[in-house]
Design an enzyme around this catalytic site. Structure first.
Site: not given
Ligand code: AQP
Length: 334
Positions: A112, A196, A199
């Protein structure tokens, strides 16, 4: 003793089917067997620049999506992280028990921070805030996707370190609950199956958002990258794109990967993608309908107020005990 489960989701973008399959779907199952706390972790979203109006709206929307996906506020506690100030306070106390070296090793920080023009101190210390979220509630189990594995290990290390220092169980040492890849633990980007699905990704074409309308879902799946050859079978290494689409198909339709492979033997990617789009649209349709119902003014706000009331005393009990052991003077609450 019923086990306690905690997990959080950042309002840092429009939630994806990766968030749903990797995390939210499991939340709805766990609420029947454990005491669950599900939190919209808005303070985490501040680690990278956010438009205040968008953050406000997304925070409400993530809470609505929790409930729309099947989290029942009568069974589970749904609340906003910043509504329980003990999270920020505990984070500071734990930062003073964490090491710069261990935070530097976090791969999500490396990824990040490399995408940011300026890197905030909050992005660096974010895993400690996550540890605070979990440890405050004496959590037994944390359901997350695979990307959060390293952060959970850190939370465990911090808990063990503090417990050892005081020779007492101040914090329960939490266990991760991470589904394997074929069960949704790591859903990949539709445009780049080595990345991955996220969002907050810059290009939304690689994501299926939970709230995407049917035509957007169809379009995104139609234009999803595929691998060389026309055969449909699961092979993560050599057919990463199709394997990812097969996992989504399997989880949304309750069919095994073998059944899907058999069904599309010799039929090529076109029909498979068309059917996949339909399966995804039908999976998300009831969630989107419930989301609309939950958008009536006051509905989600009432659920969140009730959630805060349940979460805060639990968090304060742990915080005050830790403050006491550290030698901080007790706050006389009137
Ligand atoms: N691609 C994925 N496949 C399976 N699980 C996923 N999670 C995120 N992406 C995937 C799981 O969703 C939960 C929410 O995560 P978060 O909001 O803490 O942020 P993150 O893990 O960093 O997820 P994102 O979607 O990638 O958000 P951004 O883009 O903001 O960094 C967690 O349980 C995560 O493991």
């Amino acid at each position: 003793m019923v086990k306690r489960v905690f997990s959080g989701v950042q309002p840092s973008g429009s939630l994806t089917i990766g968030n749903y399959l990797g995390a939210l779907r499991n939340f709805t199952k766990l609420q029947h067997e454990a005491e669950c706390l599900f939190c919209v972790v808005d303070l985490h979203a501040l680690t990278v620049p956010q438009d205040p109006k968008e953050l406000y709206q997304r925070t409400l929307d993530v809470a609505r999506i929790f409930v729309a996906c099947g989290i029942d506020p009568k069974l589970a506690t749904v609340f906003i992280q910043s509504h329980v100030p003990a999270h920020a306070e505990m984070s500071w106390l734990l930062e003073c028990s964490s090491y710069v070296g261990e935070l530097r090793r976090m791969t999500q920080y490396k990824e990040k921070s490399s995408k940011q023009e300026v890197v905030t101190a909050g992005l660096f210390t974010y895993p400690v805030l996550m540890a605070a979220d979990i440890l405050l509630y004496q959590t037994d189990e944390v359901p997350v996707g695979e990307d959060q594995k390293q952060h959970l290990e850190l939370a465990r290390d911090i808990a063990i370190r503090v417990n050892n220092r005081f020779d007492e169980e101040i914090f329960k040492v939490p266990e991760p609950y991470i589904p394997p890849k074929i069960a949704g633990g790591r859903i990949m980007n539709l445009q780049d199956p080595t990345e991955k699905m996220s969002k907050s990704a810059e290009n939304p074409r690689g994501n299926i958002a939970i709230l995407d309308p049917p035509d957007a879902i169809q379009q995104k799946i139609r234009s999803a990258v595929t691998d060389s050859g026309r055969e449909i079978y699961y092979d993560e290494e050599n057919k990463a794109a199709i394997s990812n689409l097969m996992v989504i198909y399997s989880l949304c339709s309750d069919q095994s990967l073998e059944e899907i492979q058999e069904r599309y033997a010799g039929s090529g990617y076109g029909q498979f993608k068309k059917d996949l789009a339909e399966v995804v649209v039908e999976t998300l349709r009831p969630i989107q309908e419930r989301f609309e119902e939950l958008s009536r003014p006051g509905v989600i706000e009432a659920i969140l107020a009730q959630g805060r009331k349940k979460a805060e005393p639990l968090a304060l009990a742990t915080l005050e005990r830790f403050q006491d052991r550290l030698g901080l003077l007790p706050l006389l609450r009137s």
